[in-house]
Design an enzyme around this catalytic site. Structure first.
Site: not given
Length: 430
Positions: A122, A145, A191
């Site tokens: 990303k 981010n 995660h």
């Protein structure tokens, strides 16, 4: 900075005062909101206290009833933090700076928002989309981010494009972001300590599209089952849905920083976004050729004695390390850190490229056991020791590759500090 009239007179509690938190309290206070903020770091509290209208107070001792929101940094674990539980019990929304940006959009000049998520790729795709917009002459801002805190930026003029990299954590803290173009690159295990299993993690990614208007554009890579399921759920969008299939053959010879199959997929997603934004083909072609990539992502930082040294510190899980291993035929692989899983299965197809592995960090002994059946392994322990040993053993034409497949937090502040340490160790060789 970006502010919204809707915040005026409302009460907000802000937890976490690093870069995005500091920009958040400044924006809220500028809009006339009542802001109480806290961070465990004294220096961060002092910086926030200097902003007119911000009160510093330990939020654990504060009643949240009636607040318009508890604004937390993406690093706060929503599934375990007691303040998050207290906010939810009081009926207070738990949000992040991206949700505040979504609320501010009505007060901004006419614009478009591109949101990019996915487990891997990303950052490169976000930077590439911004570069294509820049090449086409569109006013563009990159945030989320990556890049600067979105609320701290000056609003774009009419016709601008906000390009946002969005982690699952940021999506979890967002309720109303209606992206003009939303992109999902892939979903692989990551995660999982923050979610109720892999399905919970995938559901977090899917929310990016649930927040979208049905007439806005969705671009989805369908190389993994969870992403393909999300794409099928959006099939009614018809021409507003673009699916990026794996294994598409492309001529990447003119794209210096977009080599390898994974970058073909990143480029296809960026091209689809550019088409949705109405970018001319000539600008897309120029942008793909002139893109220079990101630091710490398959970045060749030097060559010593005919041996290339490649910094792929941003590869923080096995799936993101696999493309780098596949790209080089003879690799001295520096791997390890704080593991996000128990195996390196995603890297296994390219184990034959590895001349020798050098394990580092917390997971080093375990990864040495995993890899020893497939290749020579040395438990180097530290990054500096691994670079020194690999340099002594690598031959001209080979590559010393830092692609850790792990988080950095056992030995470094973040992947950027780890990459900088790698560069310093390589420079010390000369």
């Amino acid at each position: 900075m970006i502010v919204a009239a809707t915040w005026s007179g409302k009460r907000y509690a802000v937890l976490g005062l690093a870069r995005s938190g500091l920009a958040t309290v400044a924006a809220l206070a500028s809009a006339g909101a009542h802001v109480v903020a806290w961070d465990t770091d004294r220096a961060a509290r002092e910086r926030a206290a200097a902003i007119d209208g911000v009160i510093i107070h330990d939020l654990a001792d504060l009643r949240l009833d009636g607040a318009a929101g508890l604004v937390v940094s993406p690093g706060v674990p929503l599934n375990t933090h007691p303040l998050v539980a207290a906010a939810r019990a009081a009926g207070v929304p738990v949000i992040g700076d991206i949700e505040l940006f979504a609320e501010a959009r009505a007060d901004l000049p006419p614009h478009k928002v591109v949101g990019i998520t996915g487990t891997n790729g990303k950052s490169t795709t976000t930077a590439l989309i911004k570069h294509l917009c820049d090449t086409a002459g569109l006013p563009t801002l990159m945030g989320g981010n990556i890049g600067l805190p979105i609320l701290g930026a000056e609003p774009l003029p009419a016709g601008g494009v906000y390009v946002l990299e969005l982690s699952s954590y940021q999506i979890d803290l967002t309720q109303s972001l209606d992206c003009d173009v939303a992109v999902l690159l892939n979903i692989t295990p990551d995660h999982l300590d923050r979610y109720d299993g892999f399905d919970g993690y995938a559901a977090s990614k899917a929310r990016l599209f649930a927040m979208q208007s049905a007439t806005h554009d969705a671009v989805i890579g369908i190389g993994d089952a969870p992403s393909a399921v999300i794409a099928r759920s959006l099939s009614a969008r018809g021409e507003h849905l673009t699916k990026i299939a794996p294994g598409v053959c492309m001529d990447q010879r003119g794209w210096q920083s977009l080599q390898g199959p994974h970058n073909a997929q990143n480029a296809l997603a960026a091209i689809a976004v550019a088409h949705a934004l109405g970018t001319a083909e000539v600008d897309i072609d120029r942008g793909l050729a002139s893109f220079r990539g990101l630091p710490h992502r398959m970045e060749q930082i030097g060559s010593v004695g005919g041996v290339a040294y490649v910094d792929d510190s941003k590869a923080t899980n096995p799936e993101s390390a696999a493309p780098a291993l596949a790209a080089y035929p003879r690799v001295h692989w520096i791997v390890g850190g704080r593991a996000k899983g128990d195996d390196l299965d995603a890297c296994a197809p390219s184990f034959g490229h590895v001349v020798k592995a050098y394990t580092i960090g917390e997971v080093g002994p375990r990864f040495a056991d995993v890899l020893s059946a497939h290749m020579p392994v040395e438990q180097a322990g530290t990054l500096a020791a691994a670079v020194a040993s690999a340099a002594a053993q690598a031959k001209p034409g080979e590559v010393v590759l830092l692609s850790p497949a792990c988080a950095s937090f056992d030995q470094f502040r973040d992947y950027e500090e780890r990459g900088a340490a790698f560069r310093a160790a390589v420079e010390a060789l000369t």
